[in-house]
Design an enzyme around this catalytic site. Structure first.
Site, mmCIF file in Angstrom:
data_model
loop_
_atom_site.group_PDB
_atom_site.id
_atom_site.type_symbol
_atom_site.label_atom_id
_atom_site.label_comp_id
_atom_site.label_asym_id
_atom_site.label_seq_id
_atom_site.Cartn_x
_atom_site.Cartn_y
_atom_site.Cartn_z
ATOM 1 N N GLU A 128 0.834 -1.212 0.000
ATOM 2 C CA GLU A 128 0.000 0.000 0.000
ATOM 3 C C GLU A 128 0.872 1.267 0.000
ATOM 4 O O GLU A 128 0.489 2.287 -0.563
ATOM 5 C CB GLU A 128 -0.944 -0.026 1.206
ATOM 6 C CG GLU A 128 -1.927 -1.198 1.112
ATOM 7 C CD GLU A 128 -2.851 -1.305 2.306
ATOM 8 O OE1 GLU A 128 -2.364 -1.672 3.410
ATOM 9 O OE2 GLU A 128 -4.056 -1.012 2.156
ATOM 10 N N GLU A 149 -3.743 -9.631 3.623
ATOM 11 C CA GLU A 149 -4.757 -9.393 4.642
ATOM 12 C C GLU A 149 -5.863 -10.440 4.692
ATOM 13 O O GLU A 149 -6.287 -10.874 5.775
ATOM 14 C CB GLU A 149 -5.371 -7.994 4.453
ATOM 15 C CG GLU A 149 -4.412 -6.833 4.743
ATOM 16 C CD GLU A 149 -3.489 -6.484 3.570
ATOM 17 O OE1 GLU A 149 -3.533 -7.195 2.542
ATOM 18 O OE2 GLU A 149 -2.732 -5.510 3.679
#
Lengths: 287, 287, 287
Positions: A128, A149
């Site tokens: 990210e 995740e």
């Protein structure tokens, strides 16, 4: 001839800075990330990132900021899951909000041009982070990308969804986000995750040359271009905030906590075990 | 060891279902489409799709739904143009609206993860169906993609425009939509129509492995991720409804009806003639 | 057999027109751009473009308009920076607004299907012109793409940002826009700048065949498809107007004017010097 200035910001980031040829006023700043043992994104690294951004933005001579890693195997491993509240607090020093999402988004709107020069593994919030940079170039042989995740019952909370859905479209983004698999540089390029995968032997020269070229052009037009592109391709701040909230909602579920424990038992957050994290993530259990 | 349960939903879809390893509660459902002679999307196949979706969504154990074809040459040929009102009626059983567009969009928002494993031809609404799935993987040697509507003076009415313009951008989408040409799997991958083209020898194992991996992860985070991605990359329902209306407007024009007749005279909707449909579409005439 | 009609519109554009096989009413129009010495986009070429568009749109038989270049080295070099107000005035003849951005956007919404068949260099507003076309096919060996504005302290004012950010995503668009580098056809294809790079030996036949195929299909559906795709993937007119204003703001800065002068001193806007423009742009200075 290029003069290189080196300094260390706290413990995790070493800077070197090179003036642009034919100019005494423009600089490219190279930030080398080295937070042993494996470049986890914990409070120290976040604190140093904040210092770096503040220092670079306050120096009008700095035009371009290149991020690279001092660890050949890890660019940024992912967040330190044992210190979520601490790294969030460290992030608040820049924007007043304790969100990695907003720290990263700050970079996407900065007057600085940011380039990620990626070798080694970059997963979770590390991915990210590079997605928040203006450009991403990766070493074809070594770079590995993953959004881990989902394997933990978590949603990407620091902007990954906002960037990946726009860069690679719905189908590829859902694959990447649902699978928690590793993607090599060639496939990451094909999917639009990165600008280009380059052979290790040419990556450094390519990025240096591009960074200096960009830094030599007038900053005013660059700022306008970036604002116009962001107006089209960067999600509104509230979408980043909402993602961050949803990440925390997921992190509070018993399934997520059980899976984090299962991962820690298997060596998660240790250098060796994460060399093949993809496989470990397929073996997590809930009691 | 994986236990496979097989059953048949009405006549067109055979299900097999495999529990995820290390789990007694998560299942991957494999739906094999076989509607002889050529997997036309007519009322029977639509009715069976509706039953399948209802059954799979109502069973909390089912996490991932994989679509494949029992016909090596056709995944889904396209709609049965002789029975438009009947297949629309069949679609209404799921959403209350007689629109393929809304039936397909229901899949895109389902809690189920949907994967299209494509071999053979998939054209027209067949392509729009796989575009509504969460992911698309195709056999490199056999898969062929086409949006044939323009050749009939028709617009894509079941969401194809909404997906293709977002996945491949304006220029490639206009080419695909205007040309009514066939695209092989390699080019479909390059254009972003599908996630990846894979050699036939690895396609089945790849999809099985991915489906089981995804099914083993907690469903709560997956639902949140899908909702966030859809918020960015899935068109609003009203855009799907509008496309469906415009399709009907086009279908009522004399040019479109004359071209459909010209196609039927040339063997349209027969297995052999559609093996090289691209060529036939270039030869349609209006009297 | 195809009848070819040739004519010249003023001085810069030669037309040839071919009827679609099996039809007496549909035509493909081929517009060959030749504005010596290097296909600069100045007032003459803009004037001829306006005439061409008006003539082609007013003739219901014309369905598809193909742009190609009569100069093997230059498709469109870029605007003539010494005559900005003149070419803007010429553009106003079509839309009433003195903006290349709106002239180009007019093409993107035209009932005509526009195809750019690109060989040679296409930079700056030349690139913005082909981006406004419905499709772009380039000769693999000769086509070279570049957005040179940033090197002059300019922003892209004729829609390039609107198209590139949507076609290639934030990271690649910022690279292209910030770097002012040359991109060959293969990389332009990988980035989504063009539909496809094709070997020079097949480019002409490919485009001819595609153009005739599209022209043979009914125009009503095509118009509806284009309107729906544009609703998703074409920026609103006000974003084009805003980009044009920002371009003018940049052009008024002393840095931009100094860099234009530095470029002119180095042979900018001469045929030979621009054969390797990328290098020259890296050497511009401000006094």
């Amino acid at each position: 001839m290029t003069r290189i200035v080196e300094c260390r910001i706290s413990s995790c980031i070493t800077l070197s800075s090179a003036p642009v040829a034919r100019s005494r006023v423009e600089y490219v700043l190279f930030a080398e990330i080295l937070a042993p043992p494996m470049n986890l994104l914990g409070p120290e690294l976040v604190r140093d990132l904040v210092s770096l951004i503040q220092q670079a933005e306050s120096d009008d001579r700095v035009q371009v900021l290149v991020f690279k890693s001092g660890d050949p195997d890890y660019f940024i491993a992912h967040v330190d899951v044992t210190r979520i509240s601490q790294y969030r607090e460290a992030a608040a020093a820049l924007t007043g909000e304790p969100l990695l999402a907003m720290l990263f988004r700050h970079l996407s709107t900065s007057r600085l041009v940011t380039i990620a020069q990626i070798e080694g593994r970059v997963r979770g919030a590390g991915s990210e982070f590079v997605l928040a940079c203006d450009m991403r170039f990766a070493g074809r042989e070594s770079a590995i990308f993953g959004q881990l995740e989902a394997a933990f019952g978590l949603m990407q909370g620091a902007g990954g969804i906002q960037h990946l859905a726009r860069l690679m479209g719905r189908g590829r983004a859902l694959e990447v986000l649902f699978s928690a698999e590793d993607y090599n540089a060639e496939l990451a390029e094909r999917y639009g995750w990165i600008n280009r995968a380059l052979p290790a032997g040419t990556l450094v020269d390519f990025v240096n040359s591009l960074a200096h070229r960009i830094a030599s052009f007038p900053p005013f037009a660059r700022a306008v271009i970036k604002e116009r592109v962001n107006g089209i391709a960067l999600a509104p701040a509230d979408d980043f905030r909402r993602d961050s909230d949803l990440f925390l909602d997921c992190a509070r579920t018993p399934e997520s906590q059980a899976r984090t424990k299962s991962a820690m038992d298997r060596g998660f957050q240790t250098r060796n075990a994460e060399m093949n994290l993809e496989r470990m993530l397929g073996e997590l259990v809930e009691p």
